[in-house]
Design a protein around this motif. Structure first.
Motif, PDB file in Angstrom:
ATOM      1  N   PHE A   1       0.776  -1.222   0.071  1.00  0.00           N
ATOM      2  CA  PHE A   1      -0.084   0.106   0.067  1.00  0.00           C
ATOM      3  C   PHE A   1       0.732   1.219   0.073  1.00  0.00           C
ATOM      4  O   PHE A   1       0.412   2.361  -0.575  1.00  0.00           O
ATOM      5  N   ALA A   2       2.161   1.192   0.284  1.00  0.00           N
ATOM      6  CA  ALA A   2       2.762   2.471   0.325  1.00  0.00           C
ATOM      7  C   ALA A   2       3.181   2.690  -1.049  1.00  0.00           C
ATOM      8  O   ALA A   2       3.039   3.908  -1.256  1.00  0.00           O
ATOM      9  N   ASP A   3       3.481   1.904  -1.833  1.00  0.00           N
ATOM     10  CA  ASP A   3       3.577   2.161  -3.286  1.00  0.00           C
ATOM     11  C   ASP A   3       2.357   2.379  -4.194  1.00  0.00           C
ATOM     12  O   ASP A   3       2.420   3.369  -4.793  1.00  0.00           O
ATOM     13  N   ILE A   4       1.043   2.065  -3.649  1.00  0.00           N
ATOM     14  CA  ILE A   4      -0.164   2.561  -4.102  1.00  0.00           C
ATOM     15  C   ILE A   4      -0.342   3.809  -3.746  1.00  0.00           C
ATOM     16  O   ILE A   4      -0.546   4.801  -4.515  1.00  0.00           O
ATOM     17  N   ALA A   5      -0.059   4.079  -2.343  1.00  0.00           N
ATOM     18  CA  ALA A   5      -0.251   5.609  -1.931  1.00  0.00           C
ATOM     19  C   ALA A   5       0.674   6.751  -2.531  1.00  0.00           C
ATOM     20  O   ALA A   5       0.105   7.672  -3.071  1.00  0.00           O
ATOM     21  N   ILE A   6       1.867   6.334  -3.117  1.00  0.00           N
ATOM     22  CA  ILE A   6       2.794   7.269  -3.991  1.00  0.00           C
ATOM     23  C   ILE A   6       2.111   7.543  -5.252  1.00  0.00           C
ATOM     24  O   ILE A   6       2.105   8.580  -5.731  1.00  0.00           O
ATOM     25  N   ALA A   7       1.607   6.424  -5.850  1.00  0.00           N
ATOM     26  CA  ALA A   7       0.728   6.546  -7.144  1.00  0.00           C
ATOM     27  C   ALA A   7      -0.225   7.547  -7.147  1.00  0.00           C
ATOM     28  O   ALA A   7      -0.408   8.311  -7.921  1.00  0.00           O
ATOM     29  N   TYR A   8      -1.230   7.256  -6.082  1.00  0.00           N
ATOM     30  CA  TYR A   8      -2.098   8.465  -5.916  1.00  0.00           C
ATOM     31  C   TYR A   8      -1.772   9.583  -5.617  1.00  0.00           C
ATOM     32  O   TYR A   8      -2.219  10.473  -6.269  1.00  0.00           O
ATOM     33  N   GLN A   9      -0.875  10.012  -4.901  1.00  0.00           N
ATOM     34  CA  GLN A   9      -0.335  11.308  -4.629  1.00  0.00           C
ATOM     35  C   GLN A   9       0.164  12.000  -5.847  1.00  0.00           C
ATOM     36  O   GLN A   9      -0.188  13.047  -6.020  1.00  0.00           O
TER      37      GLN A   9
END
Length: 399
Positions: A181-189
């Motif tokens: 989820f850390a990498d998913i969050a970066i993509a959303y940001q």
């Protein structure tokens, strides 16, 4: 997060993104999928349909205009299918689906076979825009004075994770949910920043999965498998907040919860918001909540007692599943009842103050998937006109 009340969304009468797709568009997309027409030919028909649906929204009085999701097959298209590291699986083996998830239970009963999905096979990375092209295309088909109020809908960040559980990602790529989820969050940001830079000021996450945590059937199924549903919900909440880190103050962020909106007006789960209300309203850093409230399966207004003063709620009192029109007086009575619950809630306030935190809408979009619900384009106009009519009568000064 700011504790100053801003009315989010900015208008009393709202709708939830997806609208009834015209037959011509459905035919052209079907031909495109069969490689019978070009992408340019499909885009031409999409543009024509979006121009018409934008004009319809203007005529009925909806000001937070969307493109009706006319460039998508499904409401959740756009994020994971464009995210590097996700692999499309055309026919997912049954064991890779979590059998307690309400929509999967429903699909099994319908004998759906060969369902496709996306699984994470490599490190996740955003290397191209996801929703920016859709927003830019909508801008090109609308007036400059409307651009600040255009609304774009986004896929829920946990979409494939709840569905696939331990199979959602390759354990040789990510060793745990935190890393995934850390990498998913970066993509959303990155995507949210790009949308903001393109002029987008109103986004809405569509997330029926959070409402599944209200369903006794899913909670029971998770407990039987030894899954800590409270911890998983906390993980999803943290993911939302991580996705929204650094977002601008003037970007309105909404979160839509419903219990399914499939073919024939089918729903997937039942249960009021009571189980998740405190976390939903006080821990997720969004401005407004679009909530299903058109039938008893969504429960009572009681969970709204936890709504903070600086957030708003859009009551989905009008069904998008069937054409029958609701009674305006009954809708106004329900709005007043919700305001009284909020006023007498955890943070006491006047009924007038609580009423100022409320807007109304249909309970969901009219076509979460390409086929849509059993309503006609004329029915959609009548439903949205009813939303606007009631809003003007309840809030005559700012509807």
């Amino acid at each position: 997060m700011s504790t100053t009340l801003h009315l989010h969304p900015p208008f009393r009468a709202e709708h939830l993104g997806s609208l009834k797709r015209p037959a011509k568009l459905l035919e052209k997309r079907s031909a495109f999928d069969k490689k019978l027409v070009s992408a340019e030919e499909l885009t031409e028909v999409e543009d024509e349909a979006i121009k018409a649906i934008v004009e319809m929204q203007r005529e009925v009085g909806i000001k937070s205009i969307t493109d009706g999701e006319f460039r998508r097959h499904m409401f959740f298209d756009g994020f994971f299918n464009n995210l590097d590291g996700m692999e499309h699986i055309s026919e997912v083996p049954p064991h890779m689906f979590m059998e307690y998830v309400p929509d999967y239970v429903a699909f099994k009963k319908l004998n759906f076979k060969g369902a496709d999905s996306y699984i994470c096979k490599e490190k996740l990375k955003r290397t191209k825009p996801f929703y920016v092209p859709q927003f830019e295309q909508l801008k090109a088909l609308t007036k400059p004075e409307e651009h600040a109020h255009l609304k774009l809908t986004l896929c829920a960040p946990e979409w494939y994770h709840l569905r696939h559980g331990d199979y959602a990602y390759d354990k040789n790529v990510y060793k745990n949910d935190e890393e995934y989820f850390a990498d998913i969050a970066i993509a959303y940001q990155e995507e949210i920043k790009a949308l903001y830079d393109a002029g987008c000021r109103n986004i809405q996450f569509d997330d029926p999965l959070l409402a599944y945590f209200c369903a006794d059937s899913m909670i029971k199924g998770m407990e039987e498998r030894g899954i800590d549903h409270e911890a998983l919900l906390d993980t999803y909440i943290k993911t939302y907040n991580d996705c929204l880190k650094g977002r601008p103050e003037d970007l309105t962020v909404g979160l839509h919860l419903c219990r399914g909106n499939f073919r024939g007006g089918m729903h997937f789960s039942e249960g009021g918001y009571d189980r998740i209300a405190i976390k939903l309203f006080t821990q997720i850093n969004v401005d407004t909540y679009y909530l299903e409230y058109d039938t008893e399966r969504a429960g009572t207004f009681e969970p709204l007692r936890h709504l903070p003063r600086y957030k708003s709620v859009v009551l989905g009192l009008i069904t998008s599943k069937f054409p029958k029109l609701e009674d305006p007086e009954e809708l106004k009575t329900k709005i007043k009842s919700a305001a009284e619950v909020i006023a007498n809630g955890t943070e006491k306030r006047t009924v007038e103050e609580a009423l100022n935190q409320i807007c109304i809408s249909p309970q969901c979009g009219f076509a979460s998937h390409a086929d849509g619900n059993p309503v006609t384009e004329e029915d959609v106009v009548k439903k949205l006109s009813l939303v606007v009519k009631v809003a003007k009568e309840v809030w005559p000064l700012d509807a």
